[in-house]
Design a protein around this motif. Structure first.
Motif, mmCIF file in Angstrom:
data_model
loop_
_atom_site.group_PDB
_atom_site.id
_atom_site.type_symbol
_atom_site.label_atom_id
_atom_site.label_comp_id
_atom_site.label_asym_id
_atom_site.label_seq_id
_atom_site.Cartn_x
_atom_site.Cartn_y
_atom_site.Cartn_z
ATOM 1 N N THR A 265 35.277 16.022 32.900
ATOM 2 C CA THR A 265 36.409 16.500 32.116
ATOM 3 C C THR A 265 35.949 16.849 30.708
ATOM 4 O O THR A 265 34.960 16.295 30.204
ATOM 5 C CB THR A 265 37.516 15.436 32.029
ATOM 6 O OG1 THR A 265 36.968 14.237 31.467
ATOM 7 C CG2 THR A 265 38.069 15.117 33.402
ATOM 8 N N SER A 267 36.953 17.423 26.468
ATOM 9 C CA SER A 267 37.755 16.698 25.479
ATOM 10 C C SER A 267 39.165 17.275 25.348
ATOM 11 O O SER A 267 40.045 16.647 24.751
ATOM 12 C CB SER A 267 37.051 16.698 24.117
ATOM 13 O OG SER A 267 36.606 17.993 23.763
ATOM 14 N N SER A 268 39.403 18.467 25.922
ATOM 15 C CA SER A 268 40.756 19.019 25.938
ATOM 16 C C SER A 268 41.577 18.482 27.107
ATOM 17 O O SER A 268 42.757 18.802 27.245
ATOM 18 C CB SER A 268 40.702 20.542 26.020
ATOM 19 O OG SER A 268 40.092 20.954 27.233
ATOM 20 N N GLY A 269 40.934 17.675 27.969
ATOM 21 C CA GLY A 269 41.639 17.087 29.106
ATOM 22 C C GLY A 269 41.504 17.850 30.403
ATOM 23 O O GLY A 269 41.994 17.398 31.441
#
Length: 281
Positions: A265, A267-269
């Motif tokens: 994943t 860091s923006s999800g």
């Protein structure tokens, strides 16, 4: 658009063999471009595992175009990559490879094309085998034909389970420029902000194979005791773009002794790598 005339007659036809001389400087440059500081890779003693794409990258394109019409090339994205490692690549090797389109599958949103490539030493010893799956967005073939790449899924039951390991890594702001030069992949969506946005992307995106190289580092560190020669298979499906400056986290689950399912994943999800599979000797 229906029936863009994918060519079933090209399936199963091997390309002429093509050679690649492995130079220490090139393997070191690839390690540096993927932030790989493993001593064996940083010194050039061994090539990083995903360096396996470099000797075959240009040779894959004619096999793709033997099946798919050339005018569709602007609409292609890299869907999946599956690497099986028989022995490490080392400087001084002469690698001999050949590629073969194996099949294509018509889907409502486009068409996938699978290419198989084999790489051997000049003496004929197996080095690696790869499957590359390309996806042609918005163009659906009239029918499916041939054989697609072997599957590699992430068991849904693992979602929410405690992982074997999690590894977080950072994608540098200049990562795509360094990777493009070291890998020989100068596709503009990785280098030109305007071209990337014109293609419907939020901006320059990381090369999928660069992200795959990062996952190989995570797998080797977490599951192979830091020994890259133990990696026997690494397979991924590219699901969302990674942007320069983001962090990525690879989550591994051991599904059998030496077998790991993983996903990555950003860091923006977003889940940027799905259906990851790693096999360790």
């Amino acid at each position: 658009m229906s029936d863009p005339k994918f060519n079933a007659e090209a399936l199963g036809v091997w390309s002429e063999p093509f050679e690649f001389e492995v130079e220490r400087e090139r393997t070191i440059a690839y390690a540096e471009a993927t932030n790989d500081d493993h001593p064996l890779h940083a010194s050039g003693e061994l090539a990083p595992p995903v360096f396996a794409i470099v000797p075959v990258f240009q040779g894959l394109i004619p096999s793709v175009l033997a099946v798919a019409p050339g005018e569709l090339l602007p609409f292609v994205v890299h869907g999946e990559q599956d690497m099986r490692f028989h022995r490490p690549i080392v400087p001084g090797m002469t690698l001999v490879s050949r590629a073969q389109p194996t099949g294509y599958a018509a889907k409502p949103s486009g068409t996938t094309v699978s290419i198989k490539v084999e790489t051997r030493t000049s003496d004929g010893e197996p080095v690696n085998q790869q499957w590359m799956t390309s996806f042609f967005r918005g163009f659906t073939a009239a029918e499916s034909a041939g054989m697609m790449a072997p599957p590699h899924g992430f068991p849904p039951a693992l979602t929410g389970e405690k992982p074997f390991a999690e590894v977080t890594q950072h994608i540098d702001d200049d990562q795509t420029f360094r990777y493009a030069e070291a890998s020989g992949d100068p596709m503009p969506i990785h280098l030109d902000e305007e071209v990337a946005k014109a293609s419907g992307l939020p901006g320059i995106i990381a090369h999928g194979l660069c992200t795959m190289a990062f996952t190989s580092r995570a797998v080797v560190a977490a599951a192979a005791g830091g020994d890259p020669t133990r990696l026997r298979r690494l397979a991924v499906r590219f699901s969302k773009p990674v942007l320069p400056g983001q962090d990525i986290t690879t989550t591994l689950h051991e599904t059998a002794p030496g077998t790991f399912a993983f996903q990555t994943t950003s860091s923006s999800g977003d889940v940027v790598i799905k259906d990851g599979l790693a096999e360790i000797s």
